[in-house]
Design an enzyme around this catalytic site. Structure first.
Site, short mmCIF file in Angstrom:
data_model
loop_
_atom_site.label_atom_id
_atom_site.label_comp_id
_atom_site.label_asym_id
_atom_site.label_seq_id
_atom_site.Cartn_x
_atom_site.Cartn_y
_atom_site.Cartn_z
N ASP A 132 0.92 -1.23 -0.03
CA ASP A 132 0.03 0.17 0.07
C ASP A 132 0.84 1.19 0.30
O ASP A 132 1.95 1.06 0.40
CB ASP A 132 -0.86 0.04 1.29
CG ASP A 132 -2.08 -0.77 1.14
OD1 ASP A 132 -2.22 -1.73 0.34
OD2 ASP A 132 -2.80 -0.86 2.20
N ARG A 182 -0.49 -0.63 -8.67
CA ARG A 182 -1.95 -0.23 -8.59
C ARG A 182 -2.08 1.04 -8.39
O ARG A 182 -1.78 1.73 -7.53
CB ARG A 182 -2.54 -1.21 -7.05
CG ARG A 182 -3.84 -0.98 -6.84
CD ARG A 182 -4.17 -1.71 -5.68
NE ARG A 182 -3.75 -0.96 -4.36
CZ ARG A 182 -3.40 -1.54 -3.21
NH1 ARG A 182 -3.43 -2.91 -3.07
NH2 ARG A 182 -3.06 -0.90 -2.14
P1 FDA Z 1 -13.85 9.01 -5.88
O1 FDA Z 1 -13.26 9.48 -4.29
O2 FDA Z 1 -14.05 10.34 -6.74
O3 FDA Z 1 -15.21 8.50 -5.82
C1 FDA Z 1 -15.92 8.04 -6.97
C2 FDA Z 1 -17.39 7.48 -6.39
O4 FDA Z 1 -17.00 6.32 -5.68
C3 FDA Z 1 -18.12 8.56 -5.46
O5 FDA Z 1 -18.80 9.50 -6.08
C4 FDA Z 1 -18.94 7.56 -4.69
O6 FDA Z 1 -20.00 7.43 -5.38
C5 FDA Z 1 -17.93 6.26 -4.70
N1 FDA Z 1 -17.16 6.24 -3.46
C6 FDA Z 1 -15.82 6.50 -3.40
N2 FDA Z 1 -15.43 6.36 -2.28
C7 FDA Z 1 -16.51 6.07 -1.34
C8 FDA Z 1 -16.50 5.78 -0.03
N3 FDA Z 1 -15.74 5.89 1.01
N4 FDA Z 1 -17.76 5.44 0.25
C9 FDA Z 1 -18.86 5.33 -0.45
N5 FDA Z 1 -18.84 5.54 -1.66
C10 FDA Z 1 -17.75 5.93 -2.23
N6 FDA Z 1 -5.34 4.86 -0.91
C11 FDA Z 1 -3.96 5.13 -0.68
O7 FDA Z 1 -3.82 6.20 -0.43
N7 FDA Z 1 -3.20 4.02 -0.52
C12 FDA Z 1 -3.71 2.91 -0.89
O8 FDA Z 1 -2.85 1.92 -0.82
C13 FDA Z 1 -5.02 2.58 -1.49
N8 FDA Z 1 -5.38 1.59 -1.65
C14 FDA Z 1 -6.39 1.16 -2.35
C15 FDA Z 1 -7.00 0.04 -2.96
C16 FDA Z 1 -8.00 -0.19 -3.55
C17 FDA Z 1 -8.36 -1.68 -4.25
C18 FDA Z 1 -8.83 0.90 -3.73
C19 FDA Z 1 -10.28 0.90 -4.47
C20 FDA Z 1 -8.60 2.07 -3.18
C21 FDA Z 1 -7.40 2.28 -2.41
N9 FDA Z 1 -7.24 3.34 -1.99
C22 FDA Z 1 -5.66 3.78 -1.48
C23 FDA Z 1 -8.05 4.46 -1.63
C24 FDA Z 1 -7.95 5.45 -2.91
O9 FDA Z 1 -6.95 6.21 -2.74
C25 FDA Z 1 -9.09 6.55 -2.88
O10 FDA Z 1 -9.13 7.34 -1.54
C26 FDA Z 1 -10.71 5.73 -2.89
O11 FDA Z 1 -10.67 4.81 -3.83
C27 FDA Z 1 -11.83 6.91 -3.52
O12 FDA Z 1 -11.58 7.32 -4.63
P2 FDA Z 1 -11.99 6.81 -5.88
O13 FDA Z 1 -11.15 6.58 -6.89
O14 FDA Z 1 -12.91 5.68 -5.86
O15 FDA Z 1 -12.72 8.11 -6.60
#
Ligand code: FDA
Length: 308
Positions: A132, A182
Site C-alpha cells: 500500500d 495499483r
Molecule cells: P472518488 O473518491 O472520486 O469516488 C468516486 C465515487 O465512488 C464516489 O462518487 C462515490 O459514489 C464512490 N465512493 C468513493 N469512495 C467512497 C466511500 N468511501 N464510500 C462510499 N462511496 C464511495 N489509497 C491510498 O492512499 N493508498 C492505498 O494503498 C490505497 N489502496 C487502495 C486499494 C483499492 C483496491 C482501492 C479501491 C482504493 C485504495 N485506496 C488507497 C483509496 C483511494 O486512494 C481513494 O481514496 C478511494 O478509492 C476513493 O477514490 P475513488 O477513486 O473511488 O474516486
C-alpha cells in the site's frame, strides 16, 4: 479539498478520538458497511462468496504505525498463514500490506524482510503481494523498500497515488524496473504544494497515469490494477484499452468491499477482471475515517447507526 474531508482526515490521525470512538457500538455497526468482520475467517468467507459471483479479492489486515517488534512479527506471521489458508480454500485472493504495520517507522531492514517472507509464501501459490502507499511522509522510504523487494521477489506490486504531483516520474521509474502498479487517487491529507486538491485535477491525472499503465501492458509489461470506484474513469479506461486493442482481461479493476457493490458485479458480468479489496481486523479506526472522508455523506450513515 472540502472542509468536511479535511476535518475527517485530521480526525483519522487523532489517538484521543480513536479511543473515544473505537469501542462504541454505533461505530462498530457502521464500520460493518465497509468490512465483513474483524476476524480472518470473516474475510475468507466474504472472499469465497465474492468468488462465487466471479470476483477475485485482495485481503488486508487493518493496522498501521505499529511500534512493537513482537506485534509486527505476529502480523507478518499472520499474513503467511493467511496465504496458506487462501490456497487451501482455492481462493483467488492476493495480499495487501502497509509497511508501517510491519516496521517502517523503525528505520530498519525489518519491513523488507517481513514482506519478503510473505511474498515467498505467496509465490509458492502463484499469488501476488501488494504494498500500500501511505501518507507522503512515507513515500521515499516505501519506494526504497519496494525497490529492494522487487529485486528479490517479482510477485510484489506497488500502489501509487494519482493526486501526488510527482507520481508521473515515480511511475516511470517503477515501470522501468518492471513493477506491477495499483493506481489509486490517494486517501491522505496532503498539501497543495505536493498534491492536486481539486477533484477534477486528480481525475485528469488519474486518467493520464492509467493510460500510461495500459500502454505498458500492451508493450509487454505487467498486468496493472486500476483501483477506483469512479465509474466515469472506469468507462474511460475501458475505452482507452479498446482503442489500443488491449484485451479486457489484461487490465484489472479494483474496488473496496462494500463500495459500488452492484457495479462490481455488473463489471464482472461484462467480462472485466474485478478484484475487491477486503479489509478486516480490529485496527480499523484510521482506515474507517479515511473512508468517511472520501465521501463525507457517509457521516450521515454513521449518525443513522447512532440513533438506530
Ligand atoms: P472518488 O473518491 O472520486 O469516488 C468516486 C465515487 O465512488 C464516489 O462518487 C462515490 O459514489 C464512490 N465512493 C468513493 N469512495 C467512497 C466511500 N468511501 N464510500 C462510499 N462511496 C464511495 N489509497 C491510498 O492512499 N493508498 C492505498 O494503498 C490505497 N489502496 C487502495 C486499494 C483499492 C483496491 C482501492 C479501491 C482504493 C485504495 N485506496 C488507497 C483509496 C483511494 O486512494 C481513494 O481514496 C478511494 O478509492 C476513493 O477514490 P475513488 O477513486 O473511488 O474516486
Amino acid at each position: 479539498m472540502t472542509l468536511a474531508r479535511t476535518l475527517l482526515l485530521r480526525a483519522s490521525e487523532s489517538p484521543a478520538l480513536r479511543r473515544q470512538i473505537q469501542d462504541r457500538r454505533f461505530a462498530r455497526r457502521a464500520v460493518k458497511r465497509f468490512m465483513p468482520g474483524e476476524a480472518l475467517e470473516d474475510a475468507l468467507t466474504a472472499a469465497a462468496e465474492l468468488q462465487r459471483a466471479g470476483l477475485a479479492t485482495t485481503l488486508t489486515r487493518l493496522g498501521e504505525n505499529l511500534r512493537d517488534g513482537a506485534a509486527m512479527e505476529a502480523v507478518a506471521g499472520h499474513y503467511v498463514e493467511m496465504v496458506r489458508s487462501v490456497a487451501e480454500r482455492g481462493l483467488d485472493a492476493e495480499v495487501s500490506v502497509k509497511l508501517t504495520h510491519l516496521g517502517l517507522d523503525d528505520g530498519t531492514d525489518e519491513p523488507r524482510r517481513r514482506v519478503g517472507a510473505i511474498a515467498e509464501a505467496a509465490a509458492a501459490h502463484g499469488s501476488r503481494v501488494w504494498v500500500d502507499m501511505e501518507g507522503s511522509a512515507y513515500l521515499e522510504r516505501t519506494l526504497r523498500v519496494y525497490r529492494e523487494l522487487l529485486a528479490a521477489h517479482r510477485n510484489v506490486g506497488l500502489c501509487l497515488q494519482a493526486y501526488l504531483r510527482r507520481t508521473p516520474e515515480d511511475l516511470e521509474a517503477m515501470l522501468a524496473l518492471g513493477a506491477a502498479v495499483r493506481l489509486v487517487k490517494g486517501a491522505y491529507q496532503e498539501s497543495a504544494a505536493i498534491a492536486f486538491t481539486r477533484k477534477r485535477d486528480v481525475d485528469d491525472a488519474y486518467f493520464r497515469l492509467a493510460t500510461r499503465l495500459l500502454r505498458d501492458t500492451a508493450g509487454g509489461g505487467s498486468r496493472h490494477v486500476v483501483a477506483t470506484h469512479d465509474l466515469r474513469l472506469v468507462r474511460l479506461v475501458r475505452a482507452a484499452a479498446g482503442a489500443i486493442e488491449l484485451p479486457l482481461g489484461s487490465v484489472e479493476f479494483a474496488m473496496l468491499y462494500g463500495i459500488q457493490s452492484a457495479a462490481q458485479r455488473q463489471l464482472a458480468a461484462e467480462g472485466c477482471r474485478l478484484r475487491v479489496l477486503i479489509s478486516y481486523g480490529d485496527g480499523w479506526y484510521p482506515w474507517f475515517m479515511r473512508r468517511l472522508a472520501e465521501r463525507p455523506a457517509n457521516v450521515l450513515f454513521v449518525l443513522r447507526n447512532l440513533v438506530g
